[in-house]
Write a protein that holds these residues in place. Structure first.
Motif, PDB file in Angstrom:
ATOM      1  N   VAL A  35      40.780  12.405 -16.593  1.00 41.87           N
ATOM      2  CA  VAL A  35      39.689  13.347 -16.833  1.00 41.87           C
ATOM      3  C   VAL A  35      38.971  12.902 -18.101  1.00 41.87           C
ATOM      4  N   ARG A  36      37.643  12.836 -18.009  1.00 39.44           N
ATOM      5  CA  ARG A  36      36.817  12.400 -19.127  1.00 39.44           C
ATOM      6  C   ARG A  36      35.739  13.448 -19.361  1.00 39.44           C
ATOM      7  N   ARG A  37      35.440  13.723 -20.618  1.00 41.72           N
ATOM      8  CA  ARG A  37      34.350  14.644 -20.976  1.00 41.72           C
ATOM      9  C   ARG A  37      33.218  13.808 -21.563  1.00 41.72           C
ATOM     10  N   ASP A  38      32.072  13.845 -20.893  1.00 40.97           N
ATOM     11  CA  ASP A  38      30.904  13.077 -21.319  1.00 40.97           C
ATOM     12  C   ASP A  38      29.799  14.016 -21.789  1.00 40.97           C
ATOM     13  N   GLU A  39      29.209  13.690 -22.920  1.00 43.65           N
ATOM     14  CA  GLU A  39      27.977  14.335 -23.339  1.00 43.65           C
ATOM     15  C   GLU A  39      26.876  13.408 -22.824  1.00 43.65           C
ATOM     16  N   THR A  44      16.702  13.369 -15.754  1.00 36.93           N
ATOM     17  CA  THR A  44      15.704  14.449 -15.673  1.00 36.93           C
ATOM     18  C   THR A  44      15.370  15.034 -17.035  1.00 36.93           C
ATOM     19  N   GLY A  45      16.076  14.553 -18.079  1.00 35.10           N
ATOM     20  CA  GLY A  45      15.832  15.047 -19.427  1.00 35.10           C
ATOM     21  C   GLY A  45      16.807  16.124 -19.870  1.00 35.10           C
ATOM     22  N   VAL A  46      17.674  16.559 -18.982  1.00 32.27           N
ATOM     23  CA  VAL A  46      18.662  17.587 -19.316  1.00 32.27           C
ATOM     24  C   VAL A  46      19.772  16.958 -20.156  1.00 32.27           C
ATOM     25  N   ARG A  47      20.077  17.624 -21.275  1.00 31.91           N
ATOM     26  CA  ARG A  47      21.193  17.203 -22.122  1.00 31.91           C
ATOM     27  C   ARG A  47      22.336  18.190 -21.864  1.00 31.91           C
ATOM     28  N   THR A  48      23.501  17.662 -21.481  1.00 30.31           N
ATOM     29  CA  THR A  48      24.599  18.528 -21.072  1.00 30.31           C
ATOM     30  C   THR A  48      25.948  17.848 -21.265  1.00 30.31           C
ATOM     31  N   THR A  49      27.001  18.613 -21.046  1.00 30.21           N
ATOM     32  CA  THR A  49      28.360  18.082 -21.065  1.00 30.21           C
ATOM     33  C   THR A  49      28.898  18.113 -19.645  1.00 30.21           C
ATOM     34  N   ARG A  50      29.471  17.022 -19.206  1.00 28.75           N
ATOM     35  CA  ARG A  50      30.037  16.920 -17.859  1.00 28.75           C
ATOM     36  C   ARG A  50      31.490  16.482 -17.973  1.00 28.75           C
ATOM     37  N   GLU A  51      32.362  17.190 -17.267  1.00 28.75           N
ATOM     38  CA  GLU A  51      33.754  16.769 -17.159  1.00 28.75           C
ATOM     39  C   GLU A  51      33.894  16.046 -15.835  1.00 28.75           C
ATOM     40  N   VAL A  52      34.450  14.844 -15.896  1.00 33.23           N
ATOM     41  CA  VAL A  52      34.508  13.970 -14.734  1.00 33.23           C
ATOM     42  C   VAL A  52      35.955  13.557 -14.477  1.00 33.23           C
ATOM     43  N   ILE A  53      36.354  13.647 -13.211  1.00 37.76           N
ATOM     44  CA  ILE A  53      37.659  13.116 -12.822  1.00 37.76           C
ATOM     45  C   ILE A  53      37.436  11.644 -12.516  1.00 37.76           C
ATOM     46  N   THR A  54      38.151  10.788 -13.238  1.00 35.72           N
ATOM     47  CA  THR A  54      38.021   9.351 -13.021  1.00 35.72           C
ATOM     48  C   THR A  54      38.976   8.934 -11.906  1.00 35.72           C
ATOM     49  N   HIS A  55      38.564   7.990 -11.098  1.00 37.33           N
ATOM     50  CA  HIS A  55      39.347   7.558  -9.943  1.00 37.33           C
ATOM     51  C   HIS A  55      38.912   6.143  -9.569  1.00 37.33           C
ATOM     52  N   PRO A  56      39.853   5.253  -9.207  1.00 40.36           N
ATOM     53  CA  PRO A  56      39.488   3.867  -8.917  1.00 40.36           C
ATOM     54  C   PRO A  56      38.794   3.644  -7.583  1.00 40.36           C
ATOM     55  N   GLY A  57      38.716   4.659  -6.742  1.00 38.25           N
ATOM     56  CA  GLY A  57      38.121   4.504  -5.417  1.00 38.25           C
ATOM     57  C   GLY A  57      39.198   4.467  -4.355  1.00 38.25           C
ATOM     58  N   SER A  58      38.772   4.673  -3.113  1.00 42.12           N
ATOM     59  CA  SER A  58      39.748   4.701  -2.027  1.00 42.12           C
ATOM     60  C   SER A  58      39.155   4.139  -0.746  1.00 42.12           C
ATOM     61  N   VAL A  59      40.059   3.841   0.175  1.00 40.55           N
ATOM     62  CA  VAL A  59      39.662   3.360   1.489  1.00 40.55           C
ATOM     63  C   VAL A  59      40.128   4.366   2.534  1.00 40.55           C
TER      64      VAL A  59
END
Length: 191
Positions: A35-39, A44-59
């Protein structure tokens, strides 16, 4: 007369526009995801904080037999608290190509080996907060072998006709989103 509304949405002018990460912090790093928190300053010009679940990808692999029947697996999914029917699928290991991951998962979960693997759908399952990218492949020219499941995988393998799968989707028996997306795309555009 009222002024005409603009038909232009408030979106970036190019499809390649991406947000600028102003600050990023890893909140959690596990063996399967993080889990990563990005500012962020979005295109679109919106400044915000997003929490992202990191994942290597899947098949996701759709094994199709010469007679058109499709192989699904059934296994317990703790997050859903139930057994689910689904296409063969798994996380990509570091440094593994889409094809290598698909071959590995197909053997692990079903025992089948495929002469031909073809990518037919590339999607983001939950782009609002999950970084995962899913690659759905068609597996043909199948040859049965012995399955090599991971220690925690207790899998049932079964073959279904198109009519059976469509009924399962319609009646809500098949509830796994990646499988529904892959099957419906296959039935509509490839079968």
């Amino acid at each position: 007369m009222p002024p005409k509304k603009s038909s232009k949405p408030a979106t970036p002018r190019t499809r390649k526009a991406i947000g600028k990460i102003l600050r990023s912090k890893v909140v959690y790093k596990g063996s399967i995801f993080g889990v990563r928190r990005d500012e962020v300053l979005e295109p679109t010009g919106v400044r915000t904080t997003r929490e992202v679940i990191t994942h290597p990808g899947s098949v996701v692999v759709m094994p199709v037999l010469p007679d058109g029947r499709i192989i699904l697996i059934r296994q317990y999914r703790h997050a859903a608290r139930q057994f689910l029917w689904e296409l063969v699928a798994g996380r990509m290991d570091p440094g593994e190509s889409v094809r290598q991951a698909a071959v590995r998962e197909l053997i692990e979960e079903t025992g089948y080996r495929a002469k031909r693997l073809r990518l037919f759908l590339d999607l983001f399952p939950t782009p609002g907060f999950l970084e995962e990218r899913m690659y759905i492949l068609l597996a043909e020219g199948l040859k049965l072998g012995e399955a090599e499941p991971e220690e925690d995988e207790k899998i049932v393998v079964r073959v279904f006709t198109r009519a059976e799968l469509e009924k399962m989707i319609q009646r809500g028996v098949l509830r796994d989103a990646k499988s529904i997306a892959g099957l419906l795309y296959y039935f509509r555009f490839l079968a």
